[in-house]
Scaffold this active site. Sequence first.
Site, PDB file in Angstrom:
ATOM      1  N   GLY A  68       0.895  -1.175   0.103  1.00  0.00           N
ATOM      2  CA  GLY A  68      -0.027  -0.118   0.003  1.00  0.00           C
ATOM      3  C   GLY A  68       0.952   1.273   0.027  1.00  0.00           C
ATOM      4  N   GLY A  69       0.647   2.379  -0.926  1.00  0.00           N
ATOM      5  CA  GLY A  69       1.117   3.557  -0.807  1.00  0.00           C
ATOM      6  C   GLY A  69       2.505   3.517  -1.547  1.00  0.00           C
ATOM      7  CB  VAL A  70       4.808   1.345  -2.914  1.00  0.00           C
ATOM      8  CG1 VAL A  70       5.108   0.633  -1.687  1.00  0.00           C
ATOM      9  CG2 VAL A  70       3.986   0.369  -3.777  1.00  0.00           C
ATOM     10  N   GLY A  71       2.962   3.507  -4.600  1.00  0.00           N
ATOM     11  CA  GLY A  71       3.020   4.367  -5.797  1.00  0.00           C
ATOM     12  C   GLY A  71       2.425   3.364  -7.126  1.00  0.00           C
ATOM     13  CE  LYS A  72      -1.158  -0.888  -4.807  1.00  0.00           C
ATOM     14  NZ  LYS A  72      -0.306  -0.518  -3.347  1.00  0.00           N
ATOM     15  CB  THR A  73      -2.836   4.792  -8.003  1.00  0.00           C
ATOM     16  OG1 THR A  73      -3.334   3.644  -7.118  1.00  0.00           O
ATOM     17  CG2 THR A  73      -3.884   5.340  -8.783  1.00  0.00           C
ATOM     18  CG  ASP A  96      -6.766  -0.143  -3.894  1.00  0.00           C
ATOM     19  OD1 ASP A  96      -7.416  -0.616  -3.090  1.00  0.00           O
ATOM     20  OD2 ASP A  96      -5.712   0.285  -3.837  1.00  0.00           O
ATOM     21  CG  ASN A 320       7.645   5.576  -7.192  1.00  0.00           C
ATOM     22  OD1 ASN A 320       8.038   6.431  -7.747  1.00  0.00           O
ATOM     23  ND2 ASN A 320       6.345   5.754  -6.718  1.00  0.00           N
TER      24      ASN A 320
HETATM   25  N1  LIG Z   1       7.843   9.228  -7.481  1.00  0.00           N
HETATM   26  C1  LIG Z   1       6.918  10.032  -6.644  1.00  0.00           C
HETATM   27  N2  LIG Z   1       7.365  11.273  -6.442  1.00  0.00           N
HETATM   28  C2  LIG Z   1       6.484  11.898  -5.536  1.00  0.00           C
HETATM   29  N3  LIG Z   1       5.435  11.653  -5.393  1.00  0.00           N
HETATM   30  C3  LIG Z   1       4.995  10.339  -5.756  1.00  0.00           C
HETATM   31  C4  LIG Z   1       5.802   9.537  -6.274  1.00  0.00           C
HETATM   32  N4  LIG Z   1       5.025   8.306  -6.525  1.00  0.00           N
HETATM   33  C5  LIG Z   1       3.912   8.297  -5.955  1.00  0.00           C
HETATM   34  N5  LIG Z   1       3.855   9.647  -5.363  1.00  0.00           N
HETATM   35  C6  LIG Z   1       2.580  10.225  -4.578  1.00  0.00           C
HETATM   36  O1  LIG Z   1       2.456   9.302  -3.257  1.00  0.00           O
HETATM   37  C7  LIG Z   1       1.028   9.255  -2.971  1.00  0.00           C
HETATM   38  C8  LIG Z   1       0.656   7.711  -3.047  1.00  0.00           C
HETATM   39  O2  LIG Z   1       0.741   7.109  -4.576  1.00  0.00           O
HETATM   40  P1  LIG Z   1      -0.351   6.282  -5.249  1.00  0.00           P
HETATM   41  O3  LIG Z   1      -1.570   6.423  -4.867  1.00  0.00           O
HETATM   42  O4  LIG Z   1       0.077   6.014  -6.689  1.00  0.00           O
HETATM   43  O5  LIG Z   1       0.242   4.986  -4.557  1.00  0.00           O
HETATM   44  P2  LIG Z   1      -0.630   3.430  -4.250  1.00  0.00           P
HETATM   45  O6  LIG Z   1       0.543   2.355  -4.064  1.00  0.00           O
HETATM   46  O7  LIG Z   1      -1.195   3.223  -5.351  1.00  0.00           O
HETATM   47  O8  LIG Z   1      -1.307   3.806  -2.909  1.00  0.00           O
HETATM   48  P3  LIG Z   1      -2.518   2.784  -2.475  1.00  0.00           P
HETATM   49  O9  LIG Z   1      -2.080   1.414  -2.045  1.00  0.00           O
HETATM   50  O10 LIG Z   1      -3.035   3.450  -1.102  1.00  0.00           O
HETATM   51  O11 LIG Z   1      -3.714   2.648  -3.526  1.00  0.00           O
HETATM   52  C9  LIG Z   1       0.296  10.002  -4.086  1.00  0.00           C
HETATM   53  O12 LIG Z   1       0.188  11.294  -3.414  1.00  0.00           O
HETATM   54  C10 LIG Z   1       1.107  10.151  -5.354  1.00  0.00           C
HETATM   55  O13 LIG Z   1       1.035  11.359  -6.113  1.00  0.00           O
END
Ligand SMILES: Nc1ncnc2c1ncn2[C@@H]1O[C@H](COP(=O)(O)OP(=O)(O)OP(=O)(O)O)[C@@H](O)[C@H]1O
Length: 383
Positions: A68-73, A96, A320
């Site tokens: 969670g939260g690593v930047g998947k989306t 998700d 990421n």
């Molecule tokens: N390389 C990056 N540089 C700066 N900000 C980033 C980067 N990658 C992601 N983010 C930011 O980090 C936050 C989380 O990213 P994202 O929603 O893509 O993660 P996720 O893995 O899909 O989260 P979740 O598991 O909650 O769905 C967002 O605010 C996004 O803009």
Amino acid sequence: MAAVSFLASFSPRIHSLSSPFPSPAIKPKRPTNTFQVRSVAAPTEDVAGFDDMVSGTQRKYYMLGGKGGVGKTSCAASLAVKFANNGHHTLVVSTDPAHSLSDSFAQDLTGGMLVPVEGPDFPLFALEINPEKAREEFRDAAKNNGGTGVKDFMDGMGLGMLAEQLGELKLGELLDTPPPGLDEAIAISKVMQFLDSPQYSMFTRIVFDTAPTGHTLRLLSLPDFLDASIGKILKLREKIASATSAIKSVFGQEETRQNAADKLEQLRERMVKVRDLFRDTDSTEFVIVTIPTVMAVSESSRLRASLNKENVPVRRLIVNQILPPSALDCKFCAVKRKDQMRALDMIRNDPELSSLKLIQSPLVDMEIRGVPALKFMGDIVWK
Ligand SMILES: Nc1ncnc2c1ncn2[C@@H]1O[C@H](COP(=O)(O)OP(=O)(O)OP(=O)(O)O)[C@@H](O)[C@H]1O
């Protein structure tokens, strides 16, 4: 890795105090008959780059998953934008339960339907499936209506056949207690719709923004689970049928029963087809997204091992949010970056992860939101 400033890349165009990003331009979509995919060199034996991912008009599926939260989306949305900008009719799907596609694209993509994303050169559609909410509605409907409202609801979710079967079998207790994995079943049933419906046949790239690791693994093993469950239901059905066949034949229900059994068998076959597709090296790839921390890397290693067990093809690992070297002039950042470099070494020495193509994605100085920001990220990550 050079310092990466997203803001700087757009600075000549900053025009709003509230939003530093230019509004995504709403471009007229090119007509379908001009569809062309960039021709590229043939793939090599090694894990090829984006040129390989974009080549060909055969439909391909990319599933992005990780902690969670690593930047998947962000990675999934940036890949979808890049495919669309390279001539593919693209669909980005979120399975998700905590959707963030709308936030990522800065557009309202909710509603569980295909929604066009404004901005890319070629048609890009998004679909947010809310599996957990659907499961709750299912449970409520079963409670409130003693099971009678369930069929309509499940019809709406593309699971009408299953409801029909359960209803016909009068397995009220199953309707009151949704089988485990029903949320994933709803997501899978949408995938089944992609495969069969002509409405979706134009899509040549489908990108999944999957739920965090545990959900993903359940999603992947669901077809097996349903395969077994449907087998059980069919057997149970046979038993009920033989006990009541005399009565049923009097009322002429034998044919209906057979049709229903055929339909259930069709559903089972579809599930097997989906399962096989997700394991098809030619059309599917699971991309693991992680961040350079010991905990995230350890989870990614376990995810890779589980995907291997499920025979799901994995070739790339995105690391990421890597701090750029320019951060060294800040003491805190320098320590943090050293820590991150250790995590990268851990990846290089990890038996599950070391064979994957490592994609390093920098931490940028702004939140990644909207098509221009996603394009910016896509150009860094997908090469
Ligand atoms: N390389 C990056 N540089 C700066 N900000 C980033 C980067 N990658 C992601 N983010 C930011 O980090 C936050 C989380 O990213 P994202 O929603 O893509 O993660 P996720 O893995 O899909 O989260 P979740 O598991 O909650 O769905 C967002 O605010 C996004 O803009």
